[in-house]
Write a protein that holds these residues in place. Structure first.
Motif, mmCIF file in Angstrom:
data_model
loop_
_atom_site.group_PDB
_atom_site.id
_atom_site.type_symbol
_atom_site.label_atom_id
_atom_site.label_comp_id
_atom_site.label_asym_id
_atom_site.label_seq_id
_atom_site.Cartn_x
_atom_site.Cartn_y
_atom_site.Cartn_z
ATOM 1 N N TRP A 142 35.784 40.612 27.787
ATOM 2 C CA TRP A 142 35.945 41.333 29.032
ATOM 3 C C TRP A 142 37.355 42.156 29.097
ATOM 4 O O TRP A 142 37.372 43.215 29.694
ATOM 5 C CB TRP A 142 35.360 40.351 30.310
ATOM 6 N N ASN A 143 38.150 41.265 28.595
ATOM 7 C CA ASN A 143 39.467 41.762 28.559
ATOM 8 C C ASN A 143 39.728 43.147 27.802
ATOM 9 O O ASN A 143 40.887 43.772 27.947
ATOM 10 C CB ASN A 143 40.549 40.755 28.559
ATOM 11 N N LYS A 144 38.742 43.296 26.855
ATOM 12 C CA LYS A 144 39.023 44.616 26.008
ATOM 13 C C LYS A 144 37.997 45.544 26.397
ATOM 14 O O LYS A 144 38.061 46.624 26.374
ATOM 15 C CB LYS A 144 38.450 44.325 24.628
ATOM 16 N N GLN A 150 42.429 35.483 35.930
ATOM 17 C CA GLN A 150 43.232 36.516 35.657
ATOM 18 C C GLN A 150 43.199 37.734 36.629
ATOM 19 O O GLN A 150 44.180 38.716 36.539
ATOM 20 C CB GLN A 150 43.164 36.683 34.126
ATOM 21 N N ASN A 151 41.985 37.713 37.099
ATOM 22 C CA ASN A 151 41.766 38.772 38.007
ATOM 23 C C ASN A 151 41.102 38.364 39.234
ATOM 24 O O ASN A 151 40.087 38.387 39.469
ATOM 25 C CB ASN A 151 40.798 39.937 37.304
ATOM 26 N N PHE A 176 37.497 34.702 34.146
ATOM 27 C CA PHE A 176 37.990 36.143 34.658
ATOM 28 C C PHE A 176 38.580 36.344 35.971
ATOM 29 O O PHE A 176 39.704 36.635 35.863
ATOM 30 C CB PHE A 176 36.557 36.910 34.767
ATOM 31 N N TYR A 231 36.799 45.877 29.663
ATOM 32 C CA TYR A 231 37.366 46.079 31.175
ATOM 33 C C TYR A 231 35.852 46.138 32.101
ATOM 34 O O TYR A 231 35.844 46.995 32.731
ATOM 35 C CB TYR A 231 37.998 47.327 31.351
#
Ligand code: ZN
Length: 373
Positions: free
Chosen positions: A100-102, A64-65, A61, A104
């Protein structure tokens, strides 16, 4: 008059019931904490390590964030509850790692009665409680349990992990749920005092068990103080012989062996079989034959399945420093050191735990590589 009198009686009865109920919930909540304190911490499992044993890719995670805390470090912890009956911490961890990327959404840890899974480093923020909280707090999700005993165990694991986090960032445990000031928050308190989110967990779920955030904060404080007392104890640097510190290899049936280090599975030409999950240290294996492939000795453990023999047999290495022993997550076990000059058996190639290189000296114990000749 008569009516008035009966009204007063009714009111008195209602009050008495309410008082009894209130007293009962209080006693029950205290009992939950008493019950919690009777169970041991299950230990922290790091997601990236555990996923290796499941042959699942760790979907980082924070790569990317990168959510940097507004004050450079966390200001406290937000307590959540998954509202996902029947889902364990491991179920949730796999689900969030994948999606998680779907969705959020992402948090630092999932906790249930049997597992604490830390999803990523708490040095960076996550997506758990809206924009006003995400760059301030560490966030942890408690999974739903279906009996009182497991609920108490899960709350115990949660409180210990939270207390450890507070220590890690030099934060004192203070209850933020009544006025928005403090280090221990509920998602509900974030909704009330910071906004940007409207969830009410974990209070509703806690109430189901006659439990509250106040009681949870008490439990965190209890463990915070215990951990502090432990840290303050003077550290004695005793040195003893390896036999007293390193766990003996468990006895197995004839023809069986124990894998002493996590091991990848290879085919007969020494190529890693990617579809095969990493075999976990401690696993009992049956060695069918041995074979040298490109100067490395392998053991055949199944049809066209090989592991590196050094993960079972080990290599003697001599210590050049007195050395501490560490556990599977890189936490030092005790204050006793192995004496320098001793030769001890290490298994396989070095293991990296939290960025440091170690040799496995048993299935669950590690010594830093730098301590060997
Ligand atoms: Zn929440």
């Amino acid at each position: 008059m008569k009516l008035k009198k009966s009204l007063i009686i009714v009111a008195a009865i209602v009050l008495a019931i309410a008082a009894a109920f209130f007293k009962n919930t209080n006693t029950n909540a205290d009992a939950i904490n008493d019950l919690a304190k009777k169970s041991d911490y299950v230990g922290t499992t790091f997601l990236y390590q555990w996923l290796k044993t499941q042959n699942i890719r760790y979907n980082k995670f924070y790569e990317q964030n990168k959510i940097v805390y507004r004050k450079g470090k966390p200001e406290g912890v937000v307590i959540h509850e998954t509202a996902d009956p029947g889902a364990s911490a491991k179920n949730e961890a796999i689900y969030f790692n994948r999606d998680w990327n779907k969705m959020y959404a992402y948090v630092h840890a999932f906790v249930d009665h049997g597992t604490v899974i830390q999803m990523m480093t708490p040095d960076y923020g996550v997506w758990g409680a809206g924009p006003n909280a995400n760059d301030r707090f560490i966030q942890v999700e408690l999974c739903e349990e279906n009996n009182r005993n497991d609920f108490a165990k899960s709350v115990n694991n949660d409180a210990i992990w939270v207390a450890q986090m507070l220590h890690r960032y030099k934060l004192k445990p203070t209850n933020a749920t009544h006025n928005g000031q403090g280090t221990i928050w509920s998602h509900l308190a974030v909704s009330k005092f910071l906004g940007g989110t409207d969830h009410g967990d974990p209070d509703g779920y806690f109430a189901k068990w006659g439990y509250s955030m106040d009681q949870f904060c008490d439990l965190v404080t209890y463990y915070y103080d215990l951990q502090e007392a432990k840290q303050k104890k003077p550290k004695k640097e005793k040195a003893v012989n390896p036999e007293d510190l390193i766990k003996a290899i468990p006895k197995v049936k004839p023809g069986e062996s124990i894998l002493m280090r996590d091991a990848y599975v290879y085919d007969k030409s020494g190529k890693r079989i990617k579809s095969q999950a990493m075999k976990q240290a401690g696993t009992v294996i049956k060695i069918k034959s041995s074979k040298t492939i490109k100067k490395t000795k392998y053991y055949e453990i199944g049809k066209n399945k090989y592991i590196v023999a050094a993960n079972v047999d080990g290599t003697m290495r001599t210590l050049i420093h007195n050395s501490y022993i560490y556990d599977t997550v890189g936490v030092r076990s005790g204050n006793t050191k192995l004496l320098k000059g001793n030769a001890i058996k290490t298994y396989g190639s070095p293991v990296t735990i939290r960025g440091e290189k170690y040799y496995a000296v048993s299935a669950t114990q590690f010594v830093k590589v730098d301590n060997f000749k």
